[in-house]
Design a protein around this motif. Sequence first.
Motif, PDB file in Angstrom:
ATOM      1  N   SER A 111       0.862  -1.178   0.000  1.00 49.07           N
ATOM      2  CA  SER A 111       0.000   0.000   0.000  1.00 49.07           C
ATOM      3  C   SER A 111       0.897   1.225   0.000  1.00 49.07           C
ATOM      4  N   ASN A 112       0.605   2.156  -0.902  1.00 45.91           N
ATOM      5  CA  ASN A 112       1.407   3.365  -0.966  1.00 45.91           C
ATOM      6  C   ASN A 112       1.222   4.218   0.286  1.00 45.91           C
ATOM      7  N   ALA A 113      -0.001   4.264   0.820  1.00 45.10           N
ATOM      8  CA  ALA A 113      -0.277   5.055   2.026  1.00 45.10           C
ATOM      9  C   ALA A 113      -1.362   4.352   2.832  1.00 45.10           C
ATOM     10  N   ALA A 114      -1.242   4.431   4.145  1.00 45.42           N
ATOM     11  CA  ALA A 114      -2.221   3.804   5.044  1.00 45.42           C
ATOM     12  C   ALA A 114      -2.071   4.441   6.427  1.00 45.42           C
ATOM     13  N   THR A 115      -2.868   3.944   7.361  1.00 43.06           N
ATOM     14  CA  THR A 115      -2.723   4.328   8.755  1.00 43.06           C
ATOM     15  C   THR A 115      -2.340   3.075   9.514  1.00 43.06           C
ATOM     16  N   GLY A 116      -1.252   3.145  10.288  1.00 46.31           N
ATOM     17  CA  GLY A 116      -0.796   1.996  11.059  1.00 46.31           C
ATOM     18  C   GLY A 116      -1.769   1.657  12.177  1.00 46.31           C
ATOM     19  N   THR A 117      -1.639   0.459  12.726  1.00 49.11           N
ATOM     20  CA  THR A 117      -2.513   0.044  13.832  1.00 49.11           C
ATOM     21  C   THR A 117      -2.302   0.923  15.056  1.00 49.11           C
ATOM     22  N   ASP A 118      -1.194   1.668  15.076  1.00 51.05           N
ATOM     23  CA  ASP A 118      -0.944   2.600  16.173  1.00 51.05           C
ATOM     24  C   ASP A 118      -1.503   3.988  15.887  1.00 51.05           C
ATOM     25  N   GLY A 119      -2.217   4.136  14.757  1.00 52.05           N
ATOM     26  CA  GLY A 119      -2.836   5.406  14.407  1.00 52.05           C
ATOM     27  C   GLY A 119      -1.931   6.374  13.663  1.00 52.05           C
ATOM     28  N   VAL A 120      -0.699   5.980  13.397  1.00 53.46           N
ATOM     29  CA  VAL A 120       0.266   6.844  12.717  1.00 53.46           C
ATOM     30  C   VAL A 120       0.106   6.719  11.198  1.00 53.46           C
ATOM     31  N   PRO A 121       0.059   7.843  10.467  1.00 56.13           N
ATOM     32  CA  PRO A 121       0.033   7.769   8.997  1.00 56.13           C
ATOM     33  C   PRO A 121       1.361   7.185   8.500  1.00 56.13           C
ATOM     34  N   ILE A 122       1.266   6.171   7.626  1.00 51.37           N
ATOM     35  CA  ILE A 122       2.456   5.490   7.108  1.00 51.37           C
ATOM     36  C   ILE A 122       2.419   5.442   5.592  1.00 51.37           C
ATOM     37  N   GLU A 123       3.581   5.188   5.010  1.00 56.74           N
ATOM     38  CA  GLU A 123       3.687   5.072   3.555  1.00 56.74           C
ATOM     39  C   GLU A 123       4.583   3.890   3.208  1.00 56.74           C
ATOM     40  N   HIS A 124       4.499   3.486   1.936  1.00 58.87           N
ATOM     41  CA  HIS A 124       5.335   2.412   1.396  1.00 58.87           C
ATOM     42  C   HIS A 124       5.254   1.146   2.251  1.00 58.87           C
ATOM     43  N   VAL A 125       4.033   0.684   2.457  1.00 56.42           N
ATOM     44  CA  VAL A 125       3.778  -0.503   3.270  1.00 56.42           C
ATOM     45  C   VAL A 125       4.001  -1.747   2.416  1.00 56.42           C
ATOM     46  N   VAL A 126       4.873  -2.637   2.899  1.00 59.95           N
ATOM     47  CA  VAL A 126       5.206  -3.885   2.208  1.00 59.95           C
ATOM     48  C   VAL A 126       4.920  -5.022   3.189  1.00 59.95           C
ATOM     49  N   ARG A 127       3.808  -5.756   2.968  1.00 57.64           N
ATOM     50  CA  ARG A 127       3.380  -6.817   3.889  1.00 57.64           C
ATOM     51  C   ARG A 127       3.842  -8.184   3.399  1.00 57.64           C
ATOM     52  N   PHE A 128       4.173  -9.063   4.372  1.00 60.45           N
ATOM     53  CA  PHE A 128       4.629 -10.400   3.972  1.00 60.45           C
ATOM     54  C   PHE A 128       4.042 -11.545   4.779  1.00 60.45           C
ATOM     55  N   THR A 129       3.364 -11.289   5.887  1.00 61.12           N
ATOM     56  CA  THR A 129       2.702 -12.360   6.632  1.00 61.12           C
ATOM     57  C   THR A 129       1.771 -11.755   7.671  1.00 61.12           C
ATOM     58  N   SER A 130       1.135 -12.599   8.463  1.00 66.51           N
ATOM     59  CA  SER A 130       0.365 -12.143   9.615  1.00 66.51           C
ATOM     60  C   SER A 130       0.581 -13.148  10.742  1.00 66.51           C
ATOM     61  N   VAL A 131       0.482 -12.655  11.959  1.00 67.71           N
ATOM     62  CA  VAL A 131       0.649 -13.476  13.157  1.00 67.71           C
ATOM     63  C   VAL A 131      -0.528 -13.176  14.069  1.00 67.71           C
ATOM     64  N   ALA A 168      13.486   2.936  -0.456  1.00 65.40           N
ATOM     65  CA  ALA A 168      14.323   1.887  -1.050  1.00 65.40           C
ATOM     66  C   ALA A 168      13.625   0.528  -0.977  1.00 65.40           C
ATOM     67  N   MET A 169      12.983   0.228   0.172  1.00 60.32           N
ATOM     68  CA  MET A 169      12.244  -1.031   0.319  1.00 60.32           C
ATOM     69  C   MET A 169      11.111  -1.094  -0.697  1.00 60.32           C
ATOM     70  N   TRP A 170      10.371  -0.005  -0.861  1.00 59.32           N
ATOM     71  CA  TRP A 170       9.237   0.057  -1.785  1.00 59.32           C
ATOM     72  C   TRP A 170       9.673  -0.266  -3.211  1.00 59.32           C
ATOM     73  N   LYS A 171      10.796   0.267  -3.616  1.00 62.11           N
ATOM     74  CA  LYS A 171      11.303   0.024  -4.977  1.00 62.11           C
ATOM     75  C   LYS A 171      11.804  -1.406  -5.137  1.00 62.11           C
ATOM     76  N   PHE A 172      12.342  -1.979  -4.076  1.00 55.61           N
ATOM     77  CA  PHE A 172      12.958  -3.299  -4.142  1.00 55.61           C
ATOM     78  C   PHE A 172      11.954  -4.443  -3.957  1.00 55.61           C
ATOM     79  N   ALA A 173      11.099  -4.341  -2.950  1.00 59.40           N
ATOM     80  CA  ALA A 173      10.249  -5.458  -2.521  1.00 59.40           C
ATOM     81  C   ALA A 173       8.872  -5.403  -3.162  1.00 59.40           C
ATOM     82  N   THR A 174       8.797  -5.836  -4.402  1.00 56.88           N
ATOM     83  CA  THR A 174       7.524  -5.898  -5.112  1.00 56.88           C
ATOM     84  C   THR A 174       6.823  -7.220  -4.778  1.00 56.88           C
ATOM     85  N   ILE A 175       5.591  -7.357  -5.211  1.00 60.55           N
ATOM     86  CA  ILE A 175       4.811  -8.574  -4.941  1.00 60.55           C
ATOM     87  C   ILE A 175       5.597  -9.804  -5.398  1.00 60.55           C
TER      88      ILE A 175
END
Length: 183
Positions: A111-131, A168-175
């Motif tokens: 996701s290019n932009a989102a809100t973290g579970t802590d309420g902080v606006p975040i960008e360049h979100v790269v997800r890989f699992t859930s626990v 850098a992570m956003w550019k590197f870690a694609t789906i």
Amino acid sequence: MAGTSSGIVAGLTAAALGTVGFLAYRAQATVPASLGAGPTAHATAPSKAPRDQHNPAALPSGSGTGERVVYSVDDDRVWLVAPGNRVQRSFPVRPGSVDPPAGTYWVTSRSNAATGTDGVPIEHVVRFTSVDGVAIGFSAAVNGGSDTAADPSVKTGGIRESREDGDAMWKFATIGVRVVVIR
């Protein structure tokens, strides 16, 4: 004339369905079978990979081969590794309150932009699992605040980076890019 029009429409519909079916087959054929699944055994990654004490940014031995993101839970550090085991970038991170188990994963969503579970606006979100229902992924706080410790009373899976490292992570870690989690 009406029969000719319906024949053309039927032909176009059949062609469109064939194309969609082919593309779906190709997409399925190019995605790793365990994409989105939990961790897989990683025979070459020990639970605690040896580190170069003189160079903390050096790639840990036993973290795999090929293009990948390596994340050390114990060292709070990430390596972006290009083919040939060439480290493109290494940087410290601040983990959330929920850590992923050691193992091999793949980038499943971004996701290019989102809100973290802590309420902080975040960008360049790269997800890989859930626990335990908590999404785990890398992100950068829009306000640049990556040095604040996570609130232990809130389950967060965001592994925070600086905005520059997040870019850098956003550019590197694609789906589909592999993420190796080590201790």
